[in-house]
Design a protein around this motif. Structure first.
Motif, short mmCIF file in Angstrom:
data_model
loop_
_atom_site.label_atom_id
_atom_site.label_comp_id
_atom_site.label_asym_id
_atom_site.label_seq_id
_atom_site.Cartn_x
_atom_site.Cartn_y
_atom_site.Cartn_z
N ASP A 137 22.51 21.63 65.13
CA ASP A 137 23.11 22.94 65.65
C ASP A 137 23.44 23.45 64.18
OD1 ASP A 137 23.43 22.56 68.66
OD2 ASP A 137 25.24 21.20 68.38
N GLN A 142 23.09 15.58 66.92
CA GLN A 142 23.31 17.14 67.40
C GLN A 142 23.83 18.12 66.64
OE1 GLN A 142 23.61 16.51 72.10
NE2 GLN A 142 21.70 16.06 71.95
N GLN A 143 25.05 17.56 66.11
CA GLN A 143 25.81 18.67 65.40
C GLN A 143 25.20 19.23 64.12
OE1 GLN A 143 29.37 16.07 64.62
NE2 GLN A 143 30.14 16.46 66.13
N MET A 167 28.33 23.07 67.62
CA MET A 167 28.74 22.79 69.03
C MET A 167 29.19 20.53 69.69
SD MET A 167 27.05 24.08 72.62
CE MET A 167 26.09 22.95 73.22
#
Length: 173
Positions: A41, A37-38, A1
């Motif tokens: 995710d 964060q990727q 995301m």
């Protein structure tokens, strides 16, 4: 995301959003945080036992705290790892222990333990005794099963494994 550009800068107080130095620094942090964060995710896909290569299943078993899973056939290992991952917040509970020992045993499994979560002053008598009873061992040995139960229960607990009515672990020296 992928997040919209400026997602971290917009979280600054209004006065700080007008400071070019502050927004520049936070924009750099945002770039670094985006890659982290990727990766976060992707965790549900990285630890999916249905697609994990067989040689990594032992590592995944240790990661989700399913020790000794290498004693199981591959299909059973994948099922166990999937179920254990969903119980991570219930670690140390009766359901957690049963989930981990079921693939190793045959017949109805009887797990006796006196632990639990109680209101203050209502605990009754908790002696820390865990008894596992089953008809037979399907995978591994009694020693393997004992080590598994020992590794997932508090150290003060006394553990007894009974197979077909006979105490098989711990073995007296």
């Amino acid at each position: 995301m992928t997040r919209r550009r400026g997602w971290l800068v917009r979280r600054l107080p209004v006065g700080m959003q007008e400071d070019r130095t502050m927004t520049g620094l936070v924009a750099i942090l945002e770039e670094v945080a985006e890659t982290v964060q990727q990766q976060a995710d992707q965790i549900p896909f990285l630890a999916d036992p249905s697609v994990t290569p067989e040689f990594l299943l032992s590592w995944l078993g240790r990661f989700v705290d399913a020790p000794g899973s290498e004693n199981l056939p591959e299909a059973h290992r994948r099922d166990l790892l999937r179920e254990t991952g969903s119980l991570i917040l219930r670690k140390g509970t009766r359901d957690y222990i049963l989930t981990l020992i079921e693939p190793y045993l045959v017949g109805p499994i009887d797990l006796l333990e006196d632990g639990g979560v109680f209101r203050e002053g209502e605990s009754g008598r908790c002696e820390g005794i865990i008894v596992v009873r089953a008809a037979a061992i399907a995978h591994g040995s009694a020693t393997d099963l004992y080590k598994l139960v020992r590794s997932i229960t508090p150290v003060h607990c006394q553990i007894r494994i009974e197979i077909a009515g006979l105490t098989v672990a711990p073995v007296a020296a």
